[in-house]
Scaffold this motif. Structure first.
Motif, PDB file in Angstrom:
ATOM      1  N   SER A  73       0.816  -1.222   0.000  1.00 11.10           N
ATOM      2  CA  SER A  73       0.000   0.000   0.000  1.00 11.10           C
ATOM      3  C   SER A  73       0.848   1.269   0.000  1.00 11.10           C
ATOM      4  CB  SER A  73      -0.935   0.014   1.217  1.00 11.10           C
ATOM      5  OG  SER A  73      -0.181   0.050   2.422  1.00 11.10           O
ATOM      6  N   ILE A  74       2.154   1.127   0.272  1.00  7.93           N
ATOM      7  CA  ILE A  74       3.054   2.288   0.263  1.00  7.93           C
ATOM      8  C   ILE A  74       3.509   2.528  -1.170  1.00  7.93           C
ATOM      9  CG2 ILE A  74       5.212   3.261   1.122  1.00  7.93           C
ATOM     10  CD1 ILE A  74       4.983   1.339   3.520  1.00  7.93           C
ATOM     11  N   PRO A  75       3.237   3.701  -1.740  1.00  2.57           N
ATOM     12  CA  PRO A  75       3.637   3.969  -3.131  1.00  2.57           C
ATOM     13  C   PRO A  75       5.151   3.984  -3.290  1.00  2.57           C
ATOM     14  CG  PRO A  75       2.039   5.610  -2.334  1.00  2.57           C
ATOM     15  CD  PRO A  75       2.502   4.841  -1.142  1.00  2.57           C
ATOM     16  N   GLY A  76       5.610   3.532  -4.456  1.00  5.00           N
ATOM     17  CA  GLY A  76       7.028   3.594  -4.782  1.00  5.00           C
ATOM     18  C   GLY A  76       7.790   2.329  -4.442  1.00  5.00           C
ATOM     19  N   VAL A  77       9.060   2.337  -4.830  1.00  8.00           N
ATOM     20  CA  VAL A  77       9.955   1.216  -4.538  1.00  8.00           C
ATOM     21  C   VAL A  77      10.483   1.382  -3.120  1.00  8.00           C
ATOM     22  CG1 VAL A  77      12.071   0.007  -5.200  1.00  8.00           C
ATOM     23  CG2 VAL A  77      10.641   1.073  -6.964  1.00  8.00           C
ATOM     24  N   LYS A  78      10.191   0.406  -2.268  1.00  8.21           N
ATOM     25  CA  LYS A  78      10.629   0.467  -0.874  1.00  8.21           C
ATOM     26  C   LYS A  78      12.074  -0.034  -0.771  1.00  8.21           C
ATOM     27  CE  LYS A  78       6.777  -0.820  -1.083  1.00  8.21           C
ATOM     28  NZ  LYS A  78       5.733  -0.587  -2.129  1.00  8.21           N
ATOM     29  N   VAL A  79      12.966   0.846  -0.301  1.00  4.86           N
ATOM     30  CA  VAL A  79      14.394   0.545  -0.272  1.00  4.86           C
ATOM     31  C   VAL A  79      14.901   0.571   1.173  1.00  4.86           C
ATOM     32  CG1 VAL A  79      16.670   1.130  -1.179  1.00  4.86           C
ATOM     33  CG2 VAL A  79      14.634   1.628  -2.535  1.00  4.86           C
ATOM     34  N   ALA A  97      16.945   9.372   6.703  1.00  2.00           N
ATOM     35  CA  ALA A  97      16.397  10.712   6.490  1.00  2.00           C
ATOM     36  C   ALA A  97      16.821  11.286   5.144  1.00  2.00           C
ATOM     37  CB  ALA A  97      16.854  11.628   7.625  1.00  2.00           C
ATOM     38  N   VAL A  98      18.064  11.043   4.754  1.00  2.03           N
ATOM     39  CA  VAL A  98      18.570  11.548   3.477  1.00  2.03           C
ATOM     40  C   VAL A  98      17.801  10.940   2.309  1.00  2.03           C
ATOM     41  CG1 VAL A  98      20.564  11.489   1.919  1.00  2.03           C
ATOM     42  CG2 VAL A  98      20.885  12.111   4.319  1.00  2.03           C
ATOM     43  N   VAL A  99      17.663   9.619   2.313  1.00  3.91           N
ATOM     44  CA  VAL A  99      16.990   8.941   1.194  1.00  3.91           C
ATOM     45  C   VAL A  99      15.501   9.276   1.180  1.00  3.91           C
ATOM     46  CG1 VAL A  99      16.470   6.684   0.183  1.00  3.91           C
ATOM     47  CG2 VAL A  99      18.733   7.128   1.153  1.00  3.91           C
ATOM     48  N   ALA A 100      14.892   9.380   2.361  1.00  2.71           N
ATOM     49  CA  ALA A 100      13.480   9.776   2.435  1.00  2.71           C
ATOM     50  C   ALA A 100      13.273  11.172   1.843  1.00  2.71           C
ATOM     51  CB  ALA A 100      12.998   9.737   3.882  1.00  2.71           C
ATOM     52  N   ALA A 101      14.257  12.056   2.048  1.00  2.00           N
ATOM     53  CA  ALA A 101      14.166  13.416   1.502  1.00  2.00           C
ATOM     54  C   ALA A 101      14.194  13.422  -0.022  1.00  2.00           C
ATOM     55  CB  ALA A 101      15.292  14.278   2.064  1.00  2.00           C
ATOM     56  N   ILE A 275      26.289   5.204  -0.146  1.00  2.00           N
ATOM     57  CA  ILE A 275      25.218   4.212  -0.027  1.00  2.00           C
ATOM     58  C   ILE A 275      23.894   4.819  -0.486  1.00  2.00           C
ATOM     59  CG2 ILE A 275      23.861   2.804   1.580  1.00  2.00           C
ATOM     60  CD1 ILE A 275      26.411   2.452   3.240  1.00  2.00           C
ATOM     61  N   GLY A 276      23.651   6.065  -0.090  1.00  2.00           N
ATOM     62  CA  GLY A 276      22.438   6.745  -0.519  1.00  2.00           C
ATOM     63  C   GLY A 276      22.344   6.860  -2.020  1.00  2.00           C
ATOM     64  N   GLY A 277      23.480   7.029  -2.690  1.00  2.00           N
ATOM     65  CA  GLY A 277      23.486   7.107  -4.152  1.00  2.00           C
ATOM     66  C   GLY A 277      22.996   5.827  -4.796  1.00  2.00           C
ATOM     67  N   TYR A 278      23.428   4.692  -4.258  1.00  2.00           N
ATOM     68  CA  TYR A 278      22.943   3.405  -4.774  1.00  2.00           C
ATOM     69  C   TYR A 278      21.456   3.217  -4.470  1.00  2.00           C
ATOM     70  CZ  TYR A 278      27.582   1.652  -6.063  1.00  2.00           C
ATOM     71  OH  TYR A 278      28.798   1.466  -6.672  1.00  2.00           O
ATOM     72  N   MET A 279      21.029   3.647  -3.287  1.00  2.00           N
ATOM     73  CA  MET A 279      19.606   3.535  -2.941  1.00  2.00           C
ATOM     74  C   MET A 279      18.747   4.410  -3.846  1.00  2.00           C
ATOM     75  SD  MET A 279      19.930   3.390   1.243  1.00  2.00           S
ATOM     76  CE  MET A 279      18.193   3.121   1.598  1.00  2.00           C
ATOM     77  N   ALA A 280      19.302   5.552  -4.269  1.00  2.00           N
ATOM     78  CA  ALA A 280      18.575   6.435  -5.188  1.00  2.00           C
ATOM     79  C   ALA A 280      18.357   5.752  -6.540  1.00  2.00           C
ATOM     80  CB  ALA A 280      19.342   7.741  -5.366  1.00  2.00           C
ATOM     81  N   VAL A 281      19.352   4.983  -6.983  1.00  2.00           N
ATOM     82  CA  VAL A 281      19.199   4.215  -8.238  1.00  2.00           C
ATOM     83  C   VAL A 281      18.159   3.116  -8.047  1.00  2.00           C
ATOM     84  CG1 VAL A 281      20.356   2.708  -9.888  1.00  2.00           C
ATOM     85  CG2 VAL A 281      21.539   4.736  -9.012  1.00  2.00           C
ATOM     86  N   MET A 282      18.244   2.382  -6.936  1.00  2.00           N
ATOM     87  CA  MET A 282      17.280   1.324  -6.655  1.00  2.00           C
ATOM     88  C   MET A 282      15.859   1.879  -6.564  1.00  2.00           C
ATOM     89  SD  MET A 282      19.287  -0.895  -3.744  1.00  2.00           S
ATOM     90  CE  MET A 282      20.151  -2.408  -4.167  1.00  2.00           C
ATOM     91  N   GLY A 283      15.726   3.109  -6.059  1.00  2.00           N
ATOM     92  CA  GLY A 283      14.420   3.733  -5.890  1.00  2.00           C
ATOM     93  C   GLY A 283      13.930   4.472  -7.123  1.00  2.00           C
ATOM     94  N   ASN A 284      14.718   4.371  -8.210  1.00  2.00           N
ATOM     95  CA  ASN A 284      14.323   4.941  -9.509  1.00  2.00           C
ATOM     96  C   ASN A 284      14.243   6.468  -9.518  1.00  2.00           C
ATOM     97  OD1 ASN A 284      14.095   2.368 -10.661  1.00  2.00           O
ATOM     98  ND2 ASN A 284      11.934   2.181 -10.084  1.00  2.00           N
ATOM     99  N   VAL A 285      15.076   7.126  -8.711  1.00  2.00           N
ATOM    100  CA  VAL A 285      15.118   8.586  -8.789  1.00  2.00           C
ATOM    101  C   VAL A 285      16.456   9.083  -9.340  1.00  2.00           C
ATOM    102  CG1 VAL A 285      13.505   8.820  -6.867  1.00  2.00           C
ATOM    103  CG2 VAL A 285      15.960   8.991  -6.429  1.00  2.00           C
ATOM    104  N   ALA A 286      17.413   8.182  -9.532  1.00  2.00           N
ATOM    105  CA  ALA A 286      18.711   8.540 -10.119  1.00  2.00           C
ATOM    106  C   ALA A 286      19.087   7.483 -11.144  1.00  2.00           C
ATOM    107  CB  ALA A 286      19.786   8.651  -9.041  1.00  2.00           C
ATOM    108  N   THR A 287      19.844   7.898 -12.148  1.00  2.00           N
ATOM    109  CA  THR A 287      20.238   6.950 -13.200  1.00  2.00           C
ATOM    110  C   THR A 287      21.574   6.283 -12.895  1.00  2.00           C
ATOM    111  OG1 THR A 287      21.182   8.807 -14.443  1.00  2.00           O
ATOM    112  CG2 THR A 287      18.940   8.115 -15.021  1.00  2.00           C
ATOM    113  N   THR A 288      22.434   6.970 -12.140  1.00  2.00           N
ATOM    114  CA  THR A 288      23.725   6.389 -11.761  1.00  2.00           C
ATOM    115  C   THR A 288      23.967   6.626 -10.273  1.00  2.00           C
ATOM    116  OG1 THR A 288      25.042   8.398 -12.122  1.00  2.00           O
ATOM    117  CG2 THR A 288      24.632   6.977 -14.051  1.00  2.00           C
ATOM    118  N   PRO A 289      24.803   5.784  -9.639  1.00  2.00           N
ATOM    119  CA  PRO A 289      25.117   6.001  -8.226  1.00  2.00           C
ATOM    120  C   PRO A 289      25.751   7.362  -7.962  1.00  2.00           C
ATOM    121  CG  PRO A 289      25.757   3.789  -8.879  1.00  2.00           C
ATOM    122  CD  PRO A 289      25.380   4.504 -10.129  1.00  2.00           C
TER     123      PRO A 289
END
Length: 433
Positions: A73-79, A97-101, A275-289
């Motif tokens: 029920s939570i929208p988006g890719v949960k990382v 907090a960083v990735v949630a932002a 680590i946040g950079g990789y999570m951003a890719v996994m969460g589909n908000v960044a194209t590269t780490p």
């Protein structure tokens, strides 16, 4: 089937069957198997190891011993992110907090300290009022609203692991690859996350002391995750010296807040944003780490990550004014005692696990499963490996609630070396995807 026969089989180096592992897990959950027999099997596993099949079976049986969270029920890719544990490793706290932002939901289920390492939940509980145990629905609601929550496993998530975890800590069976892999992945699979990055620590302050052991653990964890269809990767990072400058629960919360105010120590910032950079890719908000890493740095600089942390603390009933006034809110030790350098030179060695033990002996960690923590105590390093220092200059500050700490001073002096030169350790060794 008898538990003593299962212990005998593993002690003899035999492969346990799925039925034997199921019997063990069921008995742990029901309480039919006493702690002394559970401890005996853990020690047998420690010495004899487990095959890939046993390891996978143990993980899945522990996961199936309780509920499986439905986060659909939570929208988006949960990382999510998990660390195998280290000294001064508070990365999860600012990272969530960083990735949630960035708009990525981070449903983080964390653990308590094991041995000389600190636990994320213990650190967060240094904030007055912060609740690590909330209902499943409140957890889902908070992640939907705030994009992050850091909680402990509920009583129904991998309950077998909850009991085994506490016994591992007090039976010296923590650094076992199958037990670590089963513990981490049973909770992470049950938590319903879509993607996971695992920070596998290596070195003196880690449970895996060598790069080869760390690599084997990383591959085991990633293999289990991918085997159940989870996006999963691991990063092997250094734990030969403490991460950041602070070691101790309240001290590490304060340092996490400093990072979110764009004033954190370099190594902690570097690891958090990488680590946040990789999570951003996994969460589909960044194209590269690297793009993701820059995005993480931006939300730290513009204050969005700090605001995200403050919301999380408030919604988990913690005193959110800790963000504005850490020293006024967090527990404070009675004594702050400096440890001066005996000679001039360059700091060449800081044995991380012994620094963690020093903090534990001050009261910041558990020697027995039921020990109560003193959140205010710990150690703050003023110099790290590679830093120049003059005789008489403070190496570190000891935060203590007892005035006489000659035992702690001796332990610290024995495990910090000053030489003519030093090579700074590598922070990130490799990634396994």
């Amino acid at each position: 089937m008898r538990m003593v026969d299962i212990i005998h089989a593993k002690r003899s180096g035999l492969e346990l069957t799925d039925d034997q592992i199921q019997f063990f897990v069921d008995g742990v959950v029901s309480g039919d198997i006493p702690d002394y027999q559970t401890s005996a099997l853990l020690m047998a596993i420690y010495f004899q190891g487990m095959t890939d099949q046993e390891q996978s079976s143990l993980t899945m049986k522990m996961m199936e011993s309780g509920d499986h969270l439905d986060l659909s029920s939570i929208p988006g890719v949960k990382v999510d992110k998990h660390s195998t544990g280290g000294v001064g490793d508070k990365v999860s706290i600012p990272l969530a907090a960083v990735v949630a932002a960035l708009g990525i939901p981070v449903p983080m289920i964390s653990g308590r300290g094991l041995g000389h390492t600190g636990g994320t939940l213990d650190k967060l509980e240094a904030i007055p009022g912060y609740q690590v145990e909330i209902s499943e629905q409140d957890f889902i609601n908070q992640v939907t609203k705030d994009k992050c929550a850091i909680i402990g496993a509920t009583g129904n998530i991998a309950p077998a692991d909850k009991k085994i975890y506490a016994l591992r800590d007090v039976t010296d069976t923590v650094d076992s690859i199958p037990l670590i892999a089963g513990s981490i992945m049973s909770k992470k699979i049950a938590s319903g996350t879509d993607a996971l990055i695992i920070d596998v620590k290596t070195g003196a302050g880690a449970f895996m002391k060598t790069l080869d052991d760390s690599r084997n653990l990383a591959k085991a964890l990633v293999g289990i995750g991918k085997g159940v269809g989870m996006q999963c990767m691991a990063m092997i990072t250094d734990m030969n010296q403490p991460l950041g400058n602070a070691v101790g629960n309240a001290l590490e919360i304060k340092e996490s807040i400093e990072l979110l105010k764009n004033n954190g120590p370099h190594d902690l910032v570097e690891l958090t944003t990488t680590i946040g950079g990789y999570m951003a890719v996994m969460g589909n908000v960044a194209t590269t780490p690297e793009d993701g890493k820059q995005m993480c740095q931006r939300v730290i600089e513009n204050g969005d990550a700090l605001a995200s942390f403050k919301k999380m603390v408030a919604d988990q009933h913690g005193d959110a004014t800790v963000v504005d006034n850490p020293d006024g809110v967090l527990p404070q030790a009675k004594y702050q005692i400096e440890l001066p350098a005996k000679v001039s030179g360059v700091v060449s060695k800081i044995v991380a696990d012994e620094i963690g033990i020093a903090s534990m002996l001050l009261g910041g960690g558990r020697q027995k499963a039921d020990d109560k923590l003193d959140y205010s105590v710990g150690i703050y390093l003023h110099h790290k490996i590679g830093d120049s220092i003059s005789a008489g200059e403070s190496l570190l500050t000891i935060y203590s609630n007892r005035e006489k700490i000659d035992d702690i001073k001796d332990l610290l002096y024995d495990n910090i070396e000053i030489s003519d030169s030093a090579t700074a350790p590598t922070l990130i060794y490799e990634t396994i995807e």
